[in-house]
Write a protein that holds these residues in place. Structure first.
Motif, PDB file in Angstrom:
ATOM      1  N   UNK A   1       0.828  -1.203   0.000  1.00  0.00           N
ATOM      2  CA  UNK A   1       0.000   0.000   0.000  1.00  0.00           C
ATOM      3  C   UNK A   1       0.867   1.260   0.000  1.00  0.00           C
ATOM      4  N   UNK A   2       1.973   1.204   0.725  1.00  0.00           N
ATOM      5  CA  UNK A   2       2.894   2.346   0.715  1.00  0.00           C
ATOM      6  C   UNK A   2       3.507   2.535  -0.667  1.00  0.00           C
ATOM      7  N   UNK A   3       3.803   1.426  -1.353  1.00  0.00           N
ATOM      8  CA  UNK A   3       4.359   1.518  -2.708  1.00  0.00           C
ATOM      9  C   UNK A   3       3.364   2.129  -3.681  1.00  0.00           C
ATOM     10  N   UNK A   4       2.094   1.767  -3.526  1.00  0.00           N
ATOM     11  CA  UNK A   4       1.056   2.349  -4.379  1.00  0.00           C
ATOM     12  C   UNK A   4       0.960   3.855  -4.142  1.00  0.00           C
ATOM     13  N   UNK A   5       1.021   4.259  -2.862  1.00  0.00           N
ATOM     14  CA  UNK A   5       0.972   5.687  -2.543  1.00  0.00           C
ATOM     15  C   UNK A   5       2.156   6.425  -3.156  1.00  0.00           C
ATOM     16  N   UNK A   6       3.338   5.822  -3.073  1.00  0.00           N
ATOM     17  CA  UNK A   6       4.510   6.461  -3.683  1.00  0.00           C
ATOM     18  C   UNK A   6       4.407   6.489  -5.200  1.00  0.00           C
ATOM     19  N   UNK A   7       3.823   5.433  -5.785  1.00  0.00           N
ATOM     20  CA  UNK A   7       3.672   5.385  -7.244  1.00  0.00           C
ATOM     21  C   UNK A   7       2.748   6.494  -7.736  1.00  0.00           C
ATOM     22  N   UNK A   8       1.720   6.807  -6.956  1.00  0.00           N
ATOM     23  CA  UNK A   8       0.805   7.890  -7.321  1.00  0.00           C
ATOM     24  C   UNK A   8       1.298   9.250  -6.833  1.00  0.00           C
ATOM     25  N   UNK A   9       2.526   9.298  -6.305  1.00  0.00           N
ATOM     26  CA  UNK A   9       3.169  10.527  -5.862  1.00  0.00           C
ATOM     27  C   UNK A   9       2.336  11.257  -4.803  1.00  0.00           C
ATOM     28  N   UNK A  10       1.810  10.467  -3.856  1.00  0.00           N
ATOM     29  CA  UNK A  10       1.052  11.063  -2.758  1.00  0.00           C
ATOM     30  C   UNK A  10       2.003  11.769  -1.807  1.00  0.00           C
ATOM     31  N   UNK A  11       1.547  12.896  -1.281  1.00  0.00           N
ATOM     32  CA  UNK A  11       2.359  13.623  -0.313  1.00  0.00           C
ATOM     33  C   UNK A  11       2.410  12.850   1.001  1.00  0.00           C
ATOM     34  N   UNK A  12       3.295  13.315   1.905  1.00  0.00           N
ATOM     35  CA  UNK A  12       3.426  12.627   3.187  1.00  0.00           C
ATOM     36  C   UNK A  12       2.123  12.709   3.982  1.00  0.00           C
ATOM     37  N   UNK A  13       1.490  13.872   3.951  1.00  0.00           N
ATOM     38  CA  UNK A  13       0.226  14.015   4.651  1.00  0.00           C
ATOM     39  C   UNK A  13      -0.867  13.132   4.067  1.00  0.00           C
ATOM     40  N   UNK A  14      -0.938  13.048   2.739  1.00  0.00           N
ATOM     41  CA  UNK A  14      -1.929  12.188   2.091  1.00  0.00           C
ATOM     42  C   UNK A  14      -1.673  10.719   2.402  1.00  0.00           C
ATOM     43  N   UNK A  15      -0.413  10.327   2.455  1.00  0.00           N
ATOM     44  CA  UNK A  15      -0.073   8.943   2.783  1.00  0.00           C
ATOM     45  C   UNK A  15      -0.494   8.596   4.204  1.00  0.00           C
ATOM     46  N   UNK A  16      -0.259   9.528   5.127  1.00  0.00           N
ATOM     47  CA  UNK A  16      -0.652   9.282   6.523  1.00  0.00           C
ATOM     48  C   UNK A  16      -2.166   9.158   6.649  1.00  0.00           C
ATOM     49  N   UNK A  17      -2.908  10.075   5.996  1.00  0.00           N
ATOM     50  CA  UNK A  17      -4.360  10.109   6.145  1.00  0.00           C
ATOM     51  C   UNK A  17      -5.066   8.991   5.398  1.00  0.00           C
ATOM     52  N   UNK A  18      -4.574   8.612   4.237  1.00  0.00           N
ATOM     53  CA  UNK A  18      -5.306   7.653   3.395  1.00  0.00           C
ATOM     54  C   UNK A  18      -4.764   6.232   3.456  1.00  0.00           C
ATOM     55  N   UNK A  19      -3.530   6.054   3.925  1.00  0.00           N
ATOM     56  CA  UNK A  19      -2.938   4.710   3.943  1.00  0.00           C
ATOM     57  C   UNK A  19      -2.593   4.277   5.370  1.00  0.00           C
ATOM     58  N   UNK A  20      -1.828   5.089   6.070  1.00  0.00           N
ATOM     59  CA  UNK A  20      -1.293   4.677   7.368  1.00  0.00           C
ATOM     60  C   UNK A  20      -2.397   4.603   8.426  1.00  0.00           C
ATOM     61  N   UNK A  21      -3.148   5.694   8.591  1.00  0.00           N
ATOM     62  CA  UNK A  21      -4.153   5.721   9.660  1.00  0.00           C
ATOM     63  C   UNK A  21      -5.257   4.677   9.473  1.00  0.00           C
ATOM     64  N   UNK A  22      -5.841   4.509   8.264  1.00  0.00           N
ATOM     65  CA  UNK A  22      -6.861   3.449   8.128  1.00  0.00           C
ATOM     66  C   UNK A  22      -6.323   2.050   8.423  1.00  0.00           C
ATOM     67  N   UNK A  23      -5.096   1.756   8.001  1.00  0.00           N
ATOM     68  CA  UNK A  23      -4.530   0.426   8.242  1.00  0.00           C
ATOM     69  C   UNK A  23      -4.213   0.205   9.720  1.00  0.00           C
ATOM     70  N   UNK A  24      -3.756   1.261  10.376  1.00  0.00           N
ATOM     71  CA  UNK A  24      -3.355   1.147  11.785  1.00  0.00           C
ATOM     72  C   UNK A  24      -4.499   1.428  12.742  1.00  0.00           C
ATOM     73  N   UNK A  25      -5.729   1.542  12.227  1.00  0.00           N
ATOM     74  CA  UNK A  25      -6.857   1.923  13.076  1.00  0.00           C
ATOM     75  C   UNK A  25      -7.083   0.989  14.266  1.00  0.00           C
ATOM     76  N   UNK A  26      -6.996  -0.355  14.112  1.00  0.00           N
ATOM     77  CA  UNK A  26      -7.168  -1.213  15.302  1.00  0.00           C
ATOM     78  C   UNK A  26      -6.155  -0.925  16.397  1.00  0.00           C
ATOM     79  N   UNK A  27      -4.889  -0.738  16.018  1.00  0.00           N
ATOM     80  CA  UNK A  27      -3.872  -0.413  17.012  1.00  0.00           C
ATOM     81  C   UNK A  27      -4.109   0.940  17.655  1.00  0.00           C
ATOM     82  N   UNK A  28      -4.612   1.909  16.879  1.00  0.00           N
ATOM     83  CA  UNK A  28      -4.878   3.234  17.420  1.00  0.00           C
ATOM     84  C   UNK A  28      -6.038   3.187  18.408  1.00  0.00           C
ATOM     85  N   UNK A  29      -7.096   2.414  18.078  1.00  0.00           N
ATOM     86  CA  UNK A  29      -8.219   2.288  19.004  1.00  0.00           C
ATOM     87  C   UNK A  29      -7.768   1.619  20.298  1.00  0.00           C
ATOM     88  N   UNK A  30      -6.936   0.592  20.181  1.00  0.00           N
ATOM     89  CA  UNK A  30      -6.399  -0.044  21.385  1.00  0.00           C
ATOM     90  C   UNK A  30      -5.580   0.949  22.200  1.00  0.00           C
TER      91      UNK A  30
END
Length: 287
Positions: A174-203
């Motif tokens: 998923x990170x590679x896809x974000x880099x391939x689409x030239x997503x900014x760091x903020x976009x990567x955090x909001x659209x890739x990192x936070x949704x994937x890490x949501x269970x850990x964040x809720x815990x």
């Protein structure tokens, strides 16, 4: 051939109803068991105090605790203490969680930082935090400030570890896809990192609530004359065991209610992950 390939998922749908019934029966039995144990403890406690086997001067009767609980709910002293402690817990939770999320995200996304600081953090997490309370009293004095800072410190430790662990759920593809689409760091955090890490964040958020709650109460018991902790200490010193236990009961009920609300909120907000997982399993079975 397509009809034969699509046939296997049907038995799974028919078998899901009995499985759901079994799960619901187990939950009902578990709840009934908890209530039965609590009721049995209260009955035994009342009988022992009535027989004089337990000194009521040091351990009050359940009936006296219930009466004190009802009477205390209408007193200004208790309402003020609950409001003060609630405000301290909220401040400790916000500060500790904010620090923990930022530090945990940075550590989770950096293998170097995780290797360097994970061991000290895990050691700190397993160490009783109350041993650091005198340091916070010396730095912040006796009062609400030390309770808030100590609660924030205890919450931040657990939030950091759990957020960093949640970052491990982020898949590299998923990170590679974000880099391939030239997503900014903020976009990567909001659209890739936070949704994937949501269970850990809720815990992490739940641990933040728990340990902010625990940290503030411990600090108030030892280093403050305000709040629920200070009031419990005053009642205990005056041997008002009925009021002490009633106030502890009120705090316990609030903690249970907060945990129940949080579990329902987490289930609703992470339902999309369960739906997507079941859809992926069905797709795999039919392919």
């Amino acid at each position: 051939m397509q009809t034969k390939l699509s046939a296997p998922p049907r038995p799974q749908i028919r078998m899901s109803a009995p499985k759901l019934l079994r799960n619901s029966n187990v939950k009902v039995q578990a709840r009934f068991g908890r209530v039965a144990v609590i009721a049995a403890v209260i009955v035994v406690w009342e009988v022992l105090t009535r027989l004089g086997l337990i000194d009521v001067d040091f351990v009050s009767t359940p009936l006296a605790v219930a009466v004190a609980f009802v009477e205390m709910l209408g007193t200004r002293e208790v309402m003020t203490a609950l409001g003060s402690t609630g405000g301290n817990i909220l401040m400790a939770f916000v500060i500790g969680t904010a620090v923990g999320i930022v530090v945990g995200t940075v550590m989770g996304l950096s293998k170097t930082l995780w290797q360097a600081y994970s061991a000290p953090l895990l050691f700190l997490m397993s160490t009783p935090k109350s041993i650091f309370l005198p340091i916070f009293i010396l730095l912040c004095g006796i009062g609400s400030t030390s309770a808030v800072v100590f609660g924030a410190f205890e919450a931040a430790v657990f939030v950091t570890i759990n957020v960093a662990a949640g970052m491990a759920l982020v898949e590299e593809r998923h990170m590679k896809v974000a880099r391939a689409f030239k997503a900014s760091w903020g976009q990567t955090i909001l659209t890739v990192v936070l949704p994937s890490a949501l269970p850990g964040i809720f815990t992490a958020l739940w641990f933040g609530i728990r340990h902010a709650f625990i940290g503030v109460l411990i600090a108030e018991l030892w280093a403050s004359s305000d709040g629920v902790g200070g009031l419990i200490r005053v009642y205990a010193e005056q041997l008002h065991t009925d009021k002490t236990l009633a106030l502890m009961l009120a705090v316990t009920i609030l903690a249970v209610v907060a945990g129940t609300i949080w579990n329902h909120l987490e289930t609703r907000l992470t339902k999309w992950r369960q739906t997507s997982a079941s859809g992926a399993a069905t797709t795999t079975a039919t392919s």
